[in-house]
Design a protein around this motif. Structure first.
Motif, PDB file in Angstrom:
ATOM      1  N   PRO A 194     -12.845  57.775  -3.466  1.00  0.00           N
ATOM      2  CA  PRO A 194     -13.338  56.442  -3.826  1.00  0.00           C
ATOM      3  C   PRO A 194     -14.834  56.373  -4.107  1.00  0.00           C
ATOM      4  O   PRO A 194     -15.252  55.612  -4.982  1.00  0.00           O
ATOM      5  CB  PRO A 194     -12.947  55.586  -2.621  1.00  0.00           C
ATOM      6  CG  PRO A 194     -12.712  56.541  -1.507  1.00  0.00           C
ATOM      7  CD  PRO A 194     -12.232  57.808  -2.126  1.00  0.00           C
ATOM      8  N   LYS A 250     -14.036  53.969   4.461  1.00  0.00           N
ATOM      9  CA  LYS A 250     -14.608  52.632   4.270  1.00  0.00           C
ATOM     10  C   LYS A 250     -14.617  52.271   2.784  1.00  0.00           C
ATOM     11  O   LYS A 250     -14.249  51.157   2.396  1.00  0.00           O
ATOM     12  CB  LYS A 250     -16.031  52.592   4.845  1.00  0.00           C
ATOM     13  CG  LYS A 250     -16.046  52.644   6.365  1.00  0.00           C
ATOM     14  CD  LYS A 250     -17.460  52.670   6.938  1.00  0.00           C
ATOM     15  CE  LYS A 250     -18.022  54.059   7.008  1.00  0.00           C
ATOM     16  NZ  LYS A 250     -19.165  54.211   7.932  1.00  0.00           N
ATOM     17  N   GLN A 251     -15.045  53.203   1.943  1.00  0.00           N
ATOM     18  CA  GLN A 251     -15.120  52.887   0.521  1.00  0.00           C
ATOM     19  C   GLN A 251     -13.728  52.700  -0.082  1.00  0.00           C
ATOM     20  O   GLN A 251     -13.567  51.900  -1.011  1.00  0.00           O
ATOM     21  CB  GLN A 251     -15.887  53.980  -0.238  1.00  0.00           C
ATOM     22  CG  GLN A 251     -16.207  53.595  -1.686  1.00  0.00           C
ATOM     23  CD  GLN A 251     -17.071  52.337  -1.779  1.00  0.00           C
ATOM     24  OE1 GLN A 251     -18.048  52.190  -1.061  1.00  0.00           O
ATOM     25  NE2 GLN A 251     -16.696  51.419  -2.661  1.00  0.00           N
ATOM     26  N   VAL A 296     -11.247  51.252   1.341  1.00  0.00           N
ATOM     27  CA  VAL A 296     -10.890  49.858   1.641  1.00  0.00           C
ATOM     28  C   VAL A 296     -11.686  48.910   0.735  1.00  0.00           C
ATOM     29  O   VAL A 296     -11.129  48.007   0.095  1.00  0.00           O
ATOM     30  CB  VAL A 296     -11.156  49.526   3.123  1.00  0.00           C
ATOM     31  CG1 VAL A 296     -10.908  48.053   3.402  1.00  0.00           C
ATOM     32  CG2 VAL A 296     -10.288  50.399   4.023  1.00  0.00           C
ATOM     33  N   ILE A 297     -12.992  49.137   0.661  1.00  0.00           N
ATOM     34  CA  ILE A 297     -13.863  48.263  -0.140  1.00  0.00           C
ATOM     35  C   ILE A 297     -13.442  48.266  -1.606  1.00  0.00           C
ATOM     36  O   ILE A 297     -13.299  47.209  -2.237  1.00  0.00           O
ATOM     37  CB  ILE A 297     -15.334  48.728   0.026  1.00  0.00           C
ATOM     38  CG1 ILE A 297     -15.846  48.364   1.423  1.00  0.00           C
ATOM     39  CG2 ILE A 297     -16.234  48.124  -1.061  1.00  0.00           C
ATOM     40  CD1 ILE A 297     -17.243  48.912   1.737  1.00  0.00           C
ATOM     41  N   SER A 298     -13.229  49.447  -2.155  1.00  0.00           N
ATOM     42  CA  SER A 298     -12.851  49.528  -3.571  1.00  0.00           C
ATOM     43  C   SER A 298     -11.519  48.838  -3.820  1.00  0.00           C
ATOM     44  O   SER A 298     -11.334  48.177  -4.842  1.00  0.00           O
ATOM     45  CB  SER A 298     -12.770  50.992  -4.019  1.00  0.00           C
ATOM     46  OG  SER A 298     -14.041  51.596  -3.998  1.00  0.00           O
ATOM     47  N   ARG A 318     -10.326  46.352  -2.313  1.00  0.00           N
ATOM     48  CA  ARG A 318     -10.517  44.889  -2.301  1.00  0.00           C
ATOM     49  C   ARG A 318     -11.169  44.430  -3.593  1.00  0.00           C
ATOM     50  O   ARG A 318     -10.943  43.295  -4.046  1.00  0.00           O
ATOM     51  CB  ARG A 318     -11.343  44.463  -1.091  1.00  0.00           C
ATOM     52  CG  ARG A 318     -10.609  44.758   0.216  1.00  0.00           C
ATOM     53  CD  ARG A 318     -11.396  44.271   1.393  1.00  0.00           C
ATOM     54  NE  ARG A 318     -11.351  42.852   1.489  1.00  0.00           N
ATOM     55  CZ  ARG A 318     -10.556  42.159   2.309  1.00  0.00           C
ATOM     56  NH1 ARG A 318      -9.732  42.808   3.108  1.00  0.00           N
ATOM     57  NH2 ARG A 318     -10.580  40.852   2.334  1.00  0.00           N
ATOM     58  N   MET A 319     -11.994  45.258  -4.169  1.00  0.00           N
ATOM     59  CA  MET A 319     -12.595  44.889  -5.445  1.00  0.00           C
ATOM     60  C   MET A 319     -11.544  44.878  -6.548  1.00  0.00           C
ATOM     61  O   MET A 319     -11.600  44.068  -7.456  1.00  0.00           O
ATOM     62  CB  MET A 319     -13.717  45.850  -5.778  1.00  0.00           C
ATOM     63  CG  MET A 319     -14.878  45.638  -4.837  1.00  0.00           C
ATOM     64  SD  MET A 319     -16.306  46.546  -5.362  1.00  0.00           S
ATOM     65  CE  MET A 319     -17.460  45.983  -4.120  1.00  0.00           C
ATOM     66  N   LEU A 320     -10.593  45.795  -6.444  1.00  0.00           N
ATOM     67  CA  LEU A 320      -9.498  45.769  -7.415  1.00  0.00           C
ATOM     68  C   LEU A 320      -8.618  44.540  -7.176  1.00  0.00           C
ATOM     69  O   LEU A 320      -8.200  43.867  -8.119  1.00  0.00           O
ATOM     70  CB  LEU A 320      -8.690  47.067  -7.307  1.00  0.00           C
ATOM     71  CG  LEU A 320      -7.551  47.259  -8.316  1.00  0.00           C
ATOM     72  CD1 LEU A 320      -8.039  47.142  -9.754  1.00  0.00           C
ATOM     73  CD2 LEU A 320      -6.861  48.607  -8.102  1.00  0.00           C
ATOM     74  N   THR A 336      -5.496  48.302   3.903  1.00  0.00           N
ATOM     75  CA  THR A 336      -6.191  48.081   5.175  1.00  0.00           C
ATOM     76  C   THR A 336      -6.887  49.382   5.599  1.00  0.00           C
ATOM     77  O   THR A 336      -6.633  50.459   5.050  1.00  0.00           O
ATOM     78  CB  THR A 336      -5.197  47.706   6.287  1.00  0.00           C
ATOM     79  OG1 THR A 336      -4.326  48.823   6.493  1.00  0.00           O
ATOM     80  CG2 THR A 336      -4.384  46.480   5.914  1.00  0.00           C
ATOM     81  N   VAL A 337      -7.745  49.246   6.614  1.00  0.00           N
ATOM     82  CA  VAL A 337      -8.429  50.431   7.130  1.00  0.00           C
ATOM     83  C   VAL A 337      -7.419  51.391   7.775  1.00  0.00           C
ATOM     84  O   VAL A 337      -7.612  52.604   7.765  1.00  0.00           O
ATOM     85  CB  VAL A 337      -9.572  50.013   8.081  1.00  0.00           C
ATOM     86  CG1 VAL A 337      -9.044  49.518   9.413  1.00  0.00           C
ATOM     87  CG2 VAL A 337     -10.582  51.128   8.270  1.00  0.00           C
TER      88      VAL A 337
END
Lengths: 465, 465
Positions: free
Chosen positions: A300, A342-343, A345-347, A349-351, A372-373
């Motif tokens: 990611p 972490k990334q 999960v973050i990525s 959510r951006m999608l 989820t994490v």
């Protein structure tokens, strides 16, 4: 003695891709082969018997308060030589990055002294970050690629290593490519044999990996020859697949088909294949991955720089593709799978939500994309193990004892936990979001301690100095 | 003596938002007020004179090989009480997160012992992460909010602290809100006066901040009263603005205008105002921000969880909006602006290239959105200083001596630097991508050392343990 090591403490492992199993205050009994032979619950009769037999011996390890066991991480994509440039030059396009920065660095690994310094550092750094198994691209150089495998063997990491093949004279710089196709294949075969020999004396295993850099850098003959070598020696295979708009399009133009089908045509998609990135797989590519047992390595952090998109990892996994995580050093700057968890999960959510504020909320993102994490942790551990077809990445009987011990109470890196009765699943999340190498106190691979950090009493001083 | 402290070494600072200035082997001369009085280049005549005069004295600090000076970071958005939950429960929507997790945690800060434990930990942690100035939301409780300011004063951090106002009985839970509007305003005024008194004996400064949580949690009367208090005492102001689809829409429905204009109507947009997030500003909102001197605090990690989008930071900055960076603990899990610098770059690239692989490359993203790591560093330092209208965030004469000393050669956290002649700008990038608290050896605020880490000889042991 029946067991060679016993641990007493609390461990976390993936029950499923979405659910974490908390194994509270159990005994973990490791056999001579470094495998988990038995996990015993406090309420079982055997618990006290084992405690009586092993407690106080050198083989018995009781975790301190605030310490927890996690499976070691499985990093499915590391360009080992690129560690020397990690964190620089990420602001330019993939093609320029390769030619201006990366190939010059990789070419320096003909120098065994340089290779030794960087590879020693890298393997130690990955262990210190909790990575117990790593799938490496080395360089075109057979000798220093073998050195990387030897360093993994010596330091106790489970290393899967590939001598990189990049033989196309049109696509690779003269100063850094295989001499010719025949040599590329011969040296790959010699490398496979040498690593297999090394593996005979390496408890945790080292593995040779057939490694075409990616289709754009290889001739058809090399790709075909590599497919045959993979079959002949039943090796793992790694490459890049459908990473960026550029690569995806390049392969389509050359073969009039997608990367996945081109790779498969050369026999490179196998049960033990791991393809990095894969952002642009279409539905038939996905089916081919499932059918052949090929795994996707999600990177990611790197994807943000070079893949022009976010991997739809939730969709691929729901369809049944095996997924693991990779740092992609140094397209990804970080040696840590914590950072990539972490990334991921973050990525995702951006999608899910989309990025462009000028679009209405209902069409901005792609619903069903977020993970989820817990899922990201699954990919970094059990998913990585499945991808490699090895019994690793879970705290479970018949799996290897590949673990990291996290200490949440190191004074200089104390996690924000203020409630003695905080839910263990909340502590688990805090570990994934906050743990750094300082918190990773010990790392074990195949039942053997391979890394430890001293200094639980390291100081932070603030004020009035 | 004319100077109270002298440093000799190499520093990096922002020359402009896009360009880094390398100040190689200079002398940095700090006066009694903790300000940089003079920076002297090796070729200047004064260099040797100062070396002769100060070299070897207690006031003289020569950086070791591999050590570099960076400006301390300015964190523009920290919910101090939420440090206690950082890293948990990030998988749920903002509204649920506030009501199920965050408000219950914040309500516990009526307990001064709990507040003391968490706030002490947080301020030490931020200093250890290189943050020399922080803009804090505390809680509704006047006493423990003042305690936070006192802890900043004592530990040497430049703290800007707000007692949070959230008085709307419809929108806030009974167990956690201001008693009523009049009390909210009275206690804010008392808080302002108490912090101003504390500031008189605090060298690095502590500042009271007018802090309506966000429009949805406040009544019109409270917002109006807070605008008047900000004007009366010429304080900083902080709040959230146009963060998520939900908040943006809530304010539009209540006032038939955007968040920015609503806040401005209450006198809350001022030169010293900092508004967090601001993802959904439209063109007229942007002009209003520029006109009033209001700064945007970009919180890239938090935005992935709660803002449904990526802040178009390149566009806003090009238009002339002041921009700083914030951790947004604990909407953002990390106490580190290093992590937020990295995420700001990553998120900007996702906005640039887009995220959804099913869209063609030319319409997937928003061209012109990506920022470099140099720009993200600018936002974390000089941009933060501009946002607060304080002389901080730059290594420059007439600025405060707020710095962090990064050691690239700590054995347990050695940066991947193998070339003794590596370009200093490449080393700078490696520091931004790789430095952890272990590498941050000393932190100074206003000419005073406020944090140090021992143990350059900490061990990593690998293999054969």
């Amino acid at each position: 003695m029946r067991y060679s090591v016993i641990f007493q403490g609390t461990a976390f492992t993936s029950k499923s891709s979405k659910e974490i199993q908390v194994i509270k205050d159990h005994l973990f009994c490791i056999n001579e082969d470094g495998m988990i032979e038995k996990i015993v619950a406090p309420e079982e009769e055997e618990y006290d018997i084992i405690l009586n037999q092993y407690g106080g011996t050198n083989n018995f390890h009781r975790l301190e308060r605030g310490q927890y066991i996690l499976p070691g991480f499985v990093d499915l994509h590391v360009h080992a030589p690129q560690w020397a440039q990690a964190g620089t030059a990420l602001d330019i396009p993939l093609y320029d990055w390769l030619n201006t920065y990366t190939f010059p660095i990789e070419s320096k690994f003909s120098d065994m002294n340089f290779a030794k310094e960087v590879y020693n550092d890298l393997v130690s750094t990955l262990l210190a970050n909790g990575t117990t198994t790593a799938l490496y691209f080395a360089t075109v150089h057979k000798e220093s690629s073998l050195l990387l495998a030897e360093i993994c063997a010596e330091k106790g990491q489970r290393g899967l290593v590939g001598k990189v093949v990049m033989d196309d004279v049109e696509q690779n710089p003269e100063y850094y490519r295989d001499t010719n196709t025949a040599t590329a294949l011969e040296e790959t075969e010699q490398f496979i044999l040498a690593v297999k020999e090394l593996a005979e004396s390496t408890k945790q295993g080292v593995y040779p990996v057939v490694t075409p850099r990616f289709i754009p850098s290889c001739t058809d003959e090399a790709l075909e020859g590599l497919g045959k070598l993979a079959a002949k020696y039943d090796t793992h295979v790694q490459s890049h697949c459908s990473e960026s708009d550029w690569e995806h399009q390049f392969v389509k133009t050359r073969f009039q088909k997608n990367d996945a089908f081109a790779l498969d045509g050369f026999g490179l998609l196998r049960e033990k294949s791991v393809m990095a990135h894969c952002n642009f797989l279409d539905e038939s590519d996905v089916e081919l991955f499932i059918e052949t047992g090929t795994a996707v390595c999600h990177c990611p952090i790197s994807n943000a720089y070079f893949a022009n998109s976010v991997l739809p990892v939730a969709r691929l996994h729901a369809k049944g593709v095996e997924i693991g995580l990779g740092t992609d050093i140094s397209g990804g700057f970080s040696p840590s799978l914590y950072d990539n968890i972490k990334q991921a999960v973050i990525s995702s959510r951006m999608l899910e939500d989309g990025v462009n504020t000028t679009l209405p909320a209902d069409i901005r993102g792609v619903k069903g994309s977020s993970i989820t994490v817990n899922e990201a942790f699954f990919f970094a551990t059990a998913g990585g193990g499945e991808s490699l077809s090895l019994p690793i990445g879970r705290i479970q009987e018949k799996y290897t004892w590949d673990i990291q011990i996290i200490d949440t109470k190191v004074p200089s890196a104390k996690l924000p936990i203020y409630d003695d009765h905080e839910e263990l699943l909340d502590i688990f999340q805090k570990m994934l979001y906050h743990a750094r190498p300082e918190n990773i106190r010990e790392v074990w691979v195949q039942g053997k301690k391979v890394h430890k950090r001293e200094g639980r009493l390291a100081l932070i001083e603030s004020g009035g100095l």
